[in-house]
Design an enzyme around this catalytic site. Structure first.
Site, PDB file in Angstrom:
ATOM      1  CE  LYS A  74      79.729  38.953  64.428  1.00 31.67           C
ATOM      2  NZ  LYS A  74      79.810  40.347  64.914  1.00 31.67           N
ATOM      3  CB  SER A 151      76.083  41.186  65.912  1.00 37.90           C
ATOM      4  OG  SER A 151      77.403  41.637  65.632  1.00 37.90           O
ATOM      5  CB  SER A 175      79.043  43.533  67.685  1.00 36.04           C
ATOM      6  OG  SER A 175      77.740  43.762  67.239  1.00 36.04           O
TER       7      SER A 175
HETATM    8  N1  GLN Z   1      74.121  46.602  68.461  1.00 37.37           N
HETATM    9  C1  GLN Z   1      74.627  47.454  67.421  1.00 37.37           C
HETATM   10  C2  GLN Z   1      73.719  47.373  66.208  1.00 37.37           C
HETATM   11  O1  GLN Z   1      72.631  46.964  66.389  1.00 37.37           O
HETATM   12  C3  GLN Z   1      76.040  47.089  67.119  1.00 37.37           C
HETATM   13  C4  GLN Z   1      76.258  46.019  66.121  1.00 37.37           C
HETATM   14  C5  GLN Z   1      77.702  45.738  65.889  1.00 37.37           C
HETATM   15  O2  GLN Z   1      78.574  46.251  66.582  1.00 37.37           O
HETATM   16  N2  GLN Z   1      77.984  44.939  64.861  1.00 37.37           N
HETATM   17  O3  GLN Z   1      74.020  47.721  65.097  1.00 37.37           O
END
Ligand code: GLN
Length: 484
Positions: A74, A151, A175
């Site tokens: 990532k 993400s 994420s």
């Molecule tokens: N979907 C969650 C958010 O919007 C989690 C994001 C993550 O785990 N980086 O923050």
């Protein structure tokens, strides 16, 4: 005939050791697939560097399972000499001077980095729609109308589409474990502190975890052996090592949180989940539906937003357009910062920094930020008291298959308030948590999630292996035209 690259890490390793394939041949195939993929998984493909690294690997190492295995990272992990943007224009042109600890460890093991993956900007968000490279799509949906989730969107695509057998992501709320559900993958995050976060761009450090995707549980277990460990660069890393432990299903008790299960309405997901429970029971495991305070479950999302936005605002205060980024114009420091933050961030990031600044204002701190901390503590206490009686918590990972873009939103939805947020329990308490494939609806995968007490990764893998066997989905690759 299936290509070696379609297999698990363990089976590819076997092929490398037996010299049925070379690291260079593997990397060439992975890069060919990366280029052929049209789901927008990559910030960059590191063709030359990867080929060079692979070509230098000539003596297989039978005791090093990652030797010569291609992987994807990532783009919110620092890579020395390679542009790292975290999916944000504000980092355009930023070339780190050092490697993140995970990158360093994978280099030591001679895993081959073939590219850096797209993500939701700064790892905030869960749709794969907010990064500066545009929208990422789900390899299971050739019509490109559905999310892969985020993400860690590009990392999920890379494994799901058969480009690499594992990829690294990060997980602050879900994420890795949510996209794993939409992508038919294993997505795992260990205990907080188990893997060093040094070199991972911070989003909300008290919730941030290095996490990763594989296509089966055994590979996830093998990877943790390599990535875990205390790190002088990260004072929060756990000192006790990760060790394998013996496991006996007959003494094991699993809790299903009734209020979470009840919040999941999709009949196909409910049925698959209940039938997997029957499978567990046949193996001698005791499975109980247990109550969890519904008010606390409803508070997960607002608590998560309050804490994560506050931490994100504070930790990203250094993104002023001066230390990093393409060089914004302005007469004063304030001008430059205004330009950088106006043009460098998407709408979602601005919204979250406004929330973060608001909850951190002196007059709001007690009623908002500190209250969220107290609610987090209540949630963690209730989880920990459950773990005095149970070995694991088992739930559907998400309430739906991958959502259509046209139905996507990053805002609070009442319908899914609990069902879409419960994976953050694992972040609040820093618990090992693993998503694995549970079933399909209309050809699109959905997953289940198993969580154990802090530092109980070995138990998490044992339970997940049992589930994997019971459910019967393993080593899935999205079948798609273009992939020979
Ligand atoms: N979907 C969650 C958010 O919007 C989690 C994001 C993550 O785990 N980086 O923050």
């Amino acid at each position: 005939m299936a290509h070696v690259l379609d297999g698990s890490i363990v089976s590819i390793h076997q092929a490398l050791v037996e010299k049925r394939i070379t690291p260079l041949e593997l990397v060439d195939e992975a890069i060919k697939r990366a280029k052929a993929n049209d789901d927008n998984a990559f910030e960059c493909i590191l063709e030359e560097q990867a080929r060079q690294h692979a070509a230098s690997l000539t003596n297989p190492e039978p005791n090093n399972v990652l030797w010569g295995i291609p992987y994807v990272l990532k783009d919110n992990f620092s890579t020395q000499g390679i542009e790292t943007t975290a999916g944000s224009d504000i980092f355009k042109g930023y070339i780190p001077l050092y490697d993140a600890t995970v990158v360093e460890k994978l280099k030591q093991a001679n895993a081959v980095l073939i590219g850096k993956a797209t993500l939701d900007e700064l790892a905030m968000g869960g749709t794969g729609m907010t990064g500066h490279k545009g929208i990422q799509t789900n390899p299971y949906d050739p019509t490109h109308t559905r999310q892969i989730g985020g993400s860690s969107s590009g990392s999920a695509i890379a494994v799901s589409a058969g480009i690499v057998p594992f990829s690294i992501g990060s997980d602050t709320g879900d994420s890795v474990r949510k996209p794993a559900s939409y992508a038919g993958l294993v997505g795992f995050k260990p205990s907080w502190g188990r893997i060093s976060r040094y070199g991972l761009f911070p989003f909300a450090p008290s919730l941030d975890h290095v996490a990763y995707f594989t296509r089966n549980v055994e590979d996830a277990n093998q990877l943790l052996n390599v990535l875990a460990g205390v790190d002088a660069h990260d004072a929060t890393t756990l000192v006790e090592p990760f060790v394998e432990k013996p496991f006996s299903p007959t003494q094991t008790k699993i809790a299903v949180l009734k209020q979470v299960f009840d919040s999941i309405r999709n009949p196909i997901i409910r049925k698959a989940f209940l039938s997997s429970i029957e499978g567990l029971k046949k193996q001698g495991i005791i499975v109980d539906m247990v109550d969890f305070d519904e008010a606390l479950l409803k508070a997960i999302y607002p608590t998560y937003m309050t804490i994560s936005c506050a931490e994100a605002t504070s930790n990203n205060a250094n993104l002023d357009g001066i230390k990093f980024g393409p060089g914004y114009e302005g007469k004063t420091y304030q001008d430059v910062m205004m330009q950088a933050r106006t043009n460098g961030f998407s709408e979602l990031i601005k919204r979250r920094f406004v929330i973060g600044s608001f909850v951190l204002m002196r007059e709001n701190q007690d009623v908002l930020f500190l209250r969220a901390q107290k609610i987090r503590r209540k949630i963690v206490n209730q989880l920990n008291s459950l773990f005095e009686r149970y070995d694991g918590i088992y739930l559907p990972a998400a309430p739906t298959i991958a959502p259509l873009f046209k139905n996507s939103s990053d805002r609070l939805s009442n319908e899914y308030l609990i069902a879409d947020s419960h994976l953050a329990l694992g972040n609040f308490a820093g618990l090992p948590s693993l998503t694995l494939p549970l079933g399909f609806e209309d050809g699109l995968p959905f997953g289940a999630n198993i969580m154990t007490a802090a530092k109980e990764e070995a138990l998490c893998f044992s339970l997940a292996s049992l589930l994997e066997e019971t459910i019967g989905f393993k080593n899935l690759i999205a079948s798609k035209e273009g992939l020979e």
